[in-house]
Write a protein that holds these residues in place. Structure first.
Motif, PDB file in Angstrom:
ATOM      1  N   THR A 234       5.461  -4.459   6.817  1.00 29.42           N
ATOM      2  CA  THR A 234       5.077  -5.514   5.869  1.00 29.42           C
ATOM      3  C   THR A 234       3.836  -5.114   5.064  1.00 29.42           C
ATOM      4  N   ARG A 235       2.808  -4.688   5.773  1.00 29.87           N
ATOM      5  CA  ARG A 235       1.577  -4.301   5.058  1.00 29.87           C
ATOM      6  C   ARG A 235       1.440  -2.780   5.129  1.00 29.87           C
ATOM      7  N   ASN A 236       2.172  -2.108   4.263  1.00 29.19           N
ATOM      8  CA  ASN A 236       2.163  -0.654   4.233  1.00 29.19           C
ATOM      9  C   ASN A 236       1.645  -0.211   2.873  1.00 29.19           C
ATOM     10  N   ILE A 237       1.419   1.063   2.705  1.00 30.42           N
ATOM     11  CA  ILE A 237       0.958   1.543   1.400  1.00 30.42           C
ATOM     12  C   ILE A 237       2.155   1.697   0.459  1.00 30.42           C
ATOM     13  N   ILE A 238       2.107   1.054  -0.695  1.00 25.04           N
ATOM     14  CA  ILE A 238       3.192   1.251  -1.663  1.00 25.04           C
ATOM     15  C   ILE A 238       2.683   1.558  -3.075  1.00 25.04           C
ATOM     16  N   GLU A 239       1.442   1.203  -3.358  1.00 19.38           N
ATOM     17  CA  GLU A 239       0.954   1.372  -4.729  1.00 19.38           C
ATOM     18  C   GLU A 239       0.447   2.795  -4.974  1.00 19.38           C
ATOM     19  N   GLU A 240       0.693   3.277  -6.193  1.00 12.19           N
ATOM     20  CA  GLU A 240       0.264   4.627  -6.594  1.00 12.19           C
ATOM     21  C   GLU A 240      -1.226   4.861  -6.312  1.00 12.19           C
ATOM     22  N   ALA A 241      -2.034   3.875  -6.681  1.00 16.63           N
ATOM     23  CA  ALA A 241      -3.489   4.052  -6.522  1.00 16.63           C
ATOM     24  C   ALA A 241      -3.858   4.270  -5.053  1.00 16.63           C
ATOM     25  N   ARG A 337      -6.664   2.965   5.604  1.00 16.15           N
ATOM     26  CA  ARG A 337      -5.227   2.690   5.513  1.00 16.15           C
ATOM     27  C   ARG A 337      -4.456   3.989   5.688  1.00 16.15           C
ATOM     28  N   ILE A 338      -3.297   3.888   6.333  1.00 12.50           N
ATOM     29  CA  ILE A 338      -2.412   5.040   6.500  1.00 12.50           C
ATOM     30  C   ILE A 338      -1.022   4.626   6.041  1.00 12.50           C
TER      31      ILE A 338
END
Ligand code: HEM
Length: 414
Positions: A234-241, A337-338
């Protein structure tokens, strides 16, 4: 990426369709929360990704496919040239496999010749195959004249409180992560790469995990579930930045390592029978989320931001102090964050008839210490620890995607 429009299937759409035809309109209120048409979740067995590129290797940012075949290898030759030939031959083969091709003849015309490609993926299409290659600490040693090329932060992971590592499921000098929407396509890729490794004499298989059911989500995908029945990713890294900030290497070390990253893999066994007898209130407290909706215990919807300060009228934290998400969240780890890109796995049943299954946890980060920091906290106090054991582990540097005409990590040899 090229993609055709044939063979498009939405598994959930098919399942909901089948359910509706057998039980009429009686779809339960909880199940009806899932939508059947979600573009990011459509299976397109003609979809293909490019192996060559300008940034990170495919299989990291790529929306997770449904299946994985993961394998690590030991280097068996002390010769730099053998390692170089292996990486070059693997690269050529992977580029062809990801296009849905073979790596050579399946059925040679001379009857006494041996096929080069093993053939079991013929006619299956590319199925979104990605093959991601990692280099372990031993690559960057004097044996191969590569000590001065070592990625600055590559080292063995430190001992962590959760470790119950089995030597036969730990380590490796090279890693291959093959993901695809058809398990046989992923299997074929690793099998044929293992043949090349043997053929060159450079490396031999070490440990492997076959995983199914992605346990993480990419951009546009709905969140899948792990084998404990909870939505995972649910709370994972998805944005380019965030990829720029937390995943791709931007500085330090030789310049060919820019846009590389570090891969941490953990084989985490689940004590499934114990979990299945646990009360739902306790299961929700273990994660700090509701099982069906995936919402934090302080919210109503899956993507509501958890409120880690909220207390109940009795003054108790609503998301308990030992909840998995409280310990792992970036808000409580100085913003760390990972990227998690995990899969469910099963090894069948064990010697006493218990289900032998768990999570093949894979994370990407621009510093392995980020994984260690979070895992150290989880290992010390996570309520989930009662139901899991970390039994396997590996760490690898994943070089950037090679440019067309070159091969993985070519620059380190020149
Ligand atoms: C079998 C082992 C594990 C299971 C079943 C599991 C399951 C979950 C679930 C259900 C969530 C909540 C949904 C989400 O945001 O993705 C979650 C969140 C998370 N997990 Fe795990 N996890 C496991 C191991 C790990 C490990 C080893 C790490 C890293 C060391 C980790 C790091 C995280 C992080 C960073 C989050 C997001 C927390 C947040 O920002 O709210 N997990 N995990």
């Amino acid at each position: 990426m090229g993609s055709g429009n044939n063979n498009r299937l939405s598994r959930r759409g098919l399942l909901l369709g089948a359910a509706a035809s057998t039980i009429g309109t009686a779809v339960s209120a909880t199940a009806s929360a899932t939508a059947a048409t979600d573009a990011g979740d459509m299976l397109d067995l003609n979809r293909r990704y490019d192996f060559y590129g300008e940034v990170g290797q495919a299989g990291i940012r790529t929306p997770p496919q449904r299946h994985i075949f993961y394998m690590t290898f030991d280097l068996t030759s002390p010769l730099r040239r053998d390692l170089q030939v292996l990486l070059a031959r693997w690269s050529g083969a992977i580029a062809q496999l990801m296009q849905g091709g073979t790596i050579g003849q399946v059925e040679p015309s001379r009857p006494n010749a041996t096929g080069f490609d093993t053939g079991e993926a013929l006619d299956l299409g590319p199925a979104s195959l990605t093959v991601t290659v990692g280099l372990g600490p031993k690559v960057f040693t004097d044996t191969y004249g590569l000590a001065d090329q070592k990625p600055p932060l590559l080292r063995n992971l430190r001992q962590l409180p959760s470790d119950d590592l089995k030597p036969e499921l730990t380590g490796g000098d090279l890693s291959v992560q093959a993901c695809a929407d058809d398990p046989q396509v992923a299997y074929h890729a690793v099998r044929d790469l293992a043949r090349i490794a043997k053929d060159t004499g450079a490396a031999a298989t070490r440990w492997t995990v076959m995983g199914f059911g992605r346990a993480s989500a990419g951009k546009g995908q709905t969140t899948p579930r792990n084998l404990l029945g909870f939505k995972d990713g649910t709370r994972n890294i998805i944005e380019e930045a965030d990829f720029e900030k937390f995943i791709w290497l931007k500085e330090g070390g030789p310049s060919w390592q820019r846009n590389g990253t570090y891969q941490v893999v953990r084989k985490i066994k689940m004590h499934i029978e114990n979990w299945d007898t646990d009360r739902i209130g306790d299961q929700n407290n273990v994660f700090g989320r509701f099982k069906v909706s995936g919402a934090p215990l302080t919210g109503a919807e899956e993507f509501d931001t958890p409120d880690f300060r909220k207390q109940d009228p009795g003054g108790n934290l609503v998301i308990p102090a030992t909840a998995h998400i409280r310990l792992a969240a970036h808000e409580n780890n100085n913003g760390l964050r990972i990227l998690r890109r995990s899969y469910n796995y099963t090894d069948g049943i064990n010697e006493i008839g218990l289900l032998d299954a768990g999570l093949l946890f894979i994370s990407y980060q621009n510093d392995p210490a980020h994984f260690e920091t979070i895992q150290e906290k989880l290992g010390a106090s996570d309520a989930l620890n009662e139901y899991i054991s970390h039994i396997g582990s590996g760490i690898f540097f994943v070089p950037p995607a090679p440019r067309k005409g070159s091969y993985i990590a070519q620059e380190m040899f020149t």
